[in-house]
Design an enzyme around this catalytic site. Structure first.
Site, PDB file in Angstrom:
ATOM      1  N   ASP A   1     -14.252   4.155  -4.234  1.00 18.71           N
ATOM      2  CA  ASP A   1     -13.300   3.244  -4.868  1.00 18.71           C
ATOM      3  C   ASP A   1     -13.094   3.766  -6.284  1.00 18.71           C
ATOM      4  O   ASP A   1     -13.940   3.566  -7.156  1.00 18.71           O
ATOM      5  CB  ASP A   1     -13.897   1.824  -4.875  1.00 18.71           C
ATOM      6  CG  ASP A   1     -13.068   0.844  -5.698  1.00 18.71           C
ATOM      7  OD1 ASP A   1     -11.964   1.223  -6.142  1.00 18.71           O
ATOM      8  OD2 ASP A   1     -13.531  -0.299  -5.897  1.00 18.71           O
TER       9      ASP A   1
ATOM     10  N   LYS B   1      -5.850   5.182 -14.283  1.00 21.58           N
ATOM     11  CA  LYS B   1      -5.320   4.962 -12.924  1.00 21.58           C
ATOM     12  C   LYS B   1      -3.858   4.497 -12.881  1.00 21.58           C
ATOM     13  O   LYS B   1      -3.081   5.011 -12.075  1.00 21.58           O
ATOM     14  CB  LYS B   1      -6.219   3.974 -12.190  1.00 21.58           C
ATOM     15  CG  LYS B   1      -5.847   3.741 -10.748  1.00 21.58           C
ATOM     16  CD  LYS B   1      -6.941   2.943 -10.085  1.00 21.58           C
ATOM     17  CE  LYS B   1      -6.593   2.489  -8.714  1.00 21.58           C
ATOM     18  NZ  LYS B   1      -7.717   1.809  -8.079  1.00 21.58           N
TER      19      LYS B   1
ATOM     20  N   GLU C   1      -6.667  -0.332  -0.860  1.00 20.82           N
ATOM     21  CA  GLU C   1      -7.869  -1.088  -1.260  1.00 20.82           C
ATOM     22  C   GLU C   1      -8.042  -2.421  -0.515  1.00 20.82           C
ATOM     23  O   GLU C   1      -9.149  -2.698  -0.041  1.00 20.82           O
ATOM     24  CB  GLU C   1      -7.866  -1.299  -2.778  1.00 20.82           C
ATOM     25  CG  GLU C   1      -8.257  -0.017  -3.484  1.00 20.82           C
ATOM     26  CD  GLU C   1      -7.767   0.110  -4.915  1.00 20.82           C
ATOM     27  OE1 GLU C   1      -7.274  -0.882  -5.478  1.00 20.82           O
ATOM     28  OE2 GLU C   1      -7.883   1.211  -5.466  1.00 20.82           O
TER      29      GLU C   1
ATOM     30  N   ASP D   1      -6.531  -9.006  -4.417  1.00 27.15           N
ATOM     31  CA  ASP D   1      -7.343  -7.960  -5.063  1.00 27.15           C
ATOM     32  C   ASP D   1      -6.836  -7.727  -6.484  1.00 27.15           C
ATOM     33  O   ASP D   1      -5.783  -7.136  -6.683  1.00 27.15           O
ATOM     34  CB  ASP D   1      -7.221  -6.681  -4.216  1.00 27.15           C
ATOM     35  CG  ASP D   1      -7.995  -5.504  -4.811  1.00 27.15           C
ATOM     36  OD1 ASP D   1      -8.620  -5.662  -5.874  1.00 27.15           O
ATOM     37  OD2 ASP D   1      -7.965  -4.426  -4.194  1.00 27.15           O
TER      38      ASP D   1
END
Ligand code: AMP
Length: 515
Positions: A12, A74, A153, A175
């Site tokens: 992750d 990211k 994810e 999420d």
């Protein structure tokens, strides 16, 4: 997990933290500790003297000086405009910084497992478009990894959940991590994971809440005669203010109020004030959650009335206001059995085990499971409209389609013995070319080479576009008259590193000490 081709792990790769997991021989997921003994590694890199220092030491460095400390990359994956320039004048891409993080966590994983890690399943937000997914693959490649799958994810989180509950039914995964937000609706039945709808924002997360707190604190400091963090000559001032704000945010998840200590004294904020500061950001997640539910209702009849589980993942879902919001929208108390920081890595490990078992032609240790995902973004081609007056975007694979997906369209040559045809490939679901992204570097399109003459005007060319299981685009073309293949079309992407750049960065990484 077999060692034949090198060990495979699930990663992750988060905005703020990165975690690595494997499935052990008994089929149980295990999050691997890093060399500092922690289950997650801060996604922060400090570049100094030819070294890349990753994780907690880099995060600590930020408190002394944020010079050459790079974090929160990211949301910038695949962004050609984004570069971080270090004091030696070097320009760093988000892919390269991510590669340092991947290298460090895989080295630590190898130490924990006692064998080199060469392959990985890496997770990405469901809402990442193809450029960002490709960028994630590139980061893996720069780090010397074979990226076996780029997995969404929320799907990974559901897989982790499904390791215990094979028949969870209709599930919504909310999420909210450090920098990205996803909401996904899926069905889990007999070990089959079927993603039905997804929505999200690749630039929304806990770091935005930190920003709001930082602005709030800075305003108070200036009002009370302190120095503005934007003009502060102390290079560690911002890092320390940020750290305090993030820590206050964490405490507010457990207590009614929290304080930070500044040069003008103690500043206190309570939960309601914090909620007001982030209100509009929470509302954005509300709109997207409703949108995912709308799609799920339309496609699969899944509504709040027949939702069986609501799962929360990502560190930011520890904020009480977010739990209340999700409960209010869904009418269900969210299930808190998943570890918000570790579930995604565990799900990635489960996917890695499924791929490994498939490659070895054996039964997986986690039982028979299939994962069917969808693409968040449509794929299309721009052409002239039927009146030949303006360009129009023809969506060939709509957003929400199951992946892998493939579709084709015929185009016609416009002159005698035409040697190439230009094709503009788009990502997005709008018919207006201005509302979608052209993914090819040359905005005029990808050149498709045509066979040598004779190739009369208005000859058909059949273009097949596909999304692979990673939602990465591939294009092939064929002579529409004979069906003969014209080959695979290499897409030079606008947003990504060229293969040469990836190789160069990979060599550069091998030369550096990454620790
Ligand atoms: P992730 O990307 O899932 O690792 O999520 C990290 C984000 O979760 C960061 O923005 C953290 O500040 C945030 N976070 C972690 N713990 C808490 C907490 N107790 N309360 C609020 N936010 C948290």
């Amino acid at each position: 997990m077999t060692e034949q081709n090198g060990l495979i792990v699930g990663i992750d790769l988060g905005t703020t933290n990165t975690a690595v997991a494997v499935i052990d021989e008994t089929g149980r997921p295990e999050v691997l500790r890093n060399s500092e003994g922690a289950n997650t590694t801060p996604s922060v890199v400090y570049l100094t003297n030819g070294e890349a220092i990753v994780g907690t030491p880099a995060r600590h460095q930020r408190l002394v000086s944020d010079t050459d400390v790079i974090e929160r990359v990211k949301p910038h994956m695949g962004d050609p405009e984004w570069r971080r320039v270090t004091s030696d004048g070097e320009r760093h891409t988000a892919e390269q910084v991510s590669a340092f993080i991947l290298r460090k966590v895989c080295d630590d994983a190898a130490t924990a497992l006692g064998s080199p890690v060469t392959r990985a399943v890496i997770t990405v937000p469901a809402y990442f478009d193809e450029a960002r997914r490709q960028a994630t693959r590139d980061a893996g490649k720069i780090a010397g990894l074979e990226v076996e799958r780029v997995l969404s994810e929320p799907t990974a989180a559901a897989l982790a959940y499904g390791l215990r509950a094979r028949d969870a039914g209709n599930v919504l995964v909310y999420d909210l991590g450090g920098g990205t937000f996803d909401v996904t609706v899926l069905r889990i039945e007999n070990g089959d994971f079927d993603v039905v709808a997804t929505a999200g924002d690749a630039q929304l997360g806990g770091a935005d809440f930190d920003d709001r707190l930082e602005t709030w604190a800075n305003t108070k400091i200036v009002e009370q005669g302190g120095s503005d963090v934007d003009d502060n000559s102390d290079p560690g001032a911002r890092g320390r203010l940020r750290e305090q704000c993030e820590s206050a945010k964490h405490r507010l998840s457990n207590t009614e109020s929290a304080s930070i200590f500044t040069e003008v004294g103690e500043l206190t904020i309570n939960r309601d004030e914090f909620r007001d500061l982030i209100h509009d950001l929470l509302q954005r997640t509300r709109v997207m959650t409703k949108e995912a539910l709308r799609q799920a209702g339309e496609k699969a009849g899944i509504t709040t009335d027949n939702l069986d589980e609501v799962l929360l993942v990502g560190g930011s879902t520890r904020i009480p206001a977010i739990r209340e919001l999700v409960a209010e929208i869904t009418g269900k108390t969210p299930n808190q059995r998943l570890h918000p920081d570790e579930a995604v890595a565990m799900g990635a490990a489960a996917q890695a085990e499924l791929l490994d078992a498939e490659a070895d032609d054996r039964e997986s240790t986690i039982g028979t499971r299939s994962v069917s995902d969808i693409t968040a973004h449509g794929l299309g081609v721009i052409s002239l409209n039927s009146e030949q007056t303006a360009d129009v975007n023809n969506v060939i694979i709509p957003g929400g389609s199951k992946i892998p997906a493939q579709s084709h369209q015929e185009f016609y040559t416009v002159v005698e013995d035409q040697r190439t045809a230009l094709m503009r490939i788009t990502v997005g679901d709008h018919s207006s070319p201005d509302r979608v992204n052209v993914i090819t570097e040359d905005q005029r399109g990808v050149p498709i080479p045509l066979p040598p003459a004779p190739y009369p005007k208005e000859s058909p060319i059949r273009v097949t576009i596909s999304y692979d299981v990673d939602a990465i685009v591939h294009v092939t073309a064929a002579d529409g008259r004979t069906g003969r293949s014209l080959g695979d079309i290499e897409i030079e992407r606008a947003n990504n590193l060229s293969p040469d750049e990836v190789d160069r960065l990979s060599t550069d990484l091998q030369r550096r000490t990454v620790r």
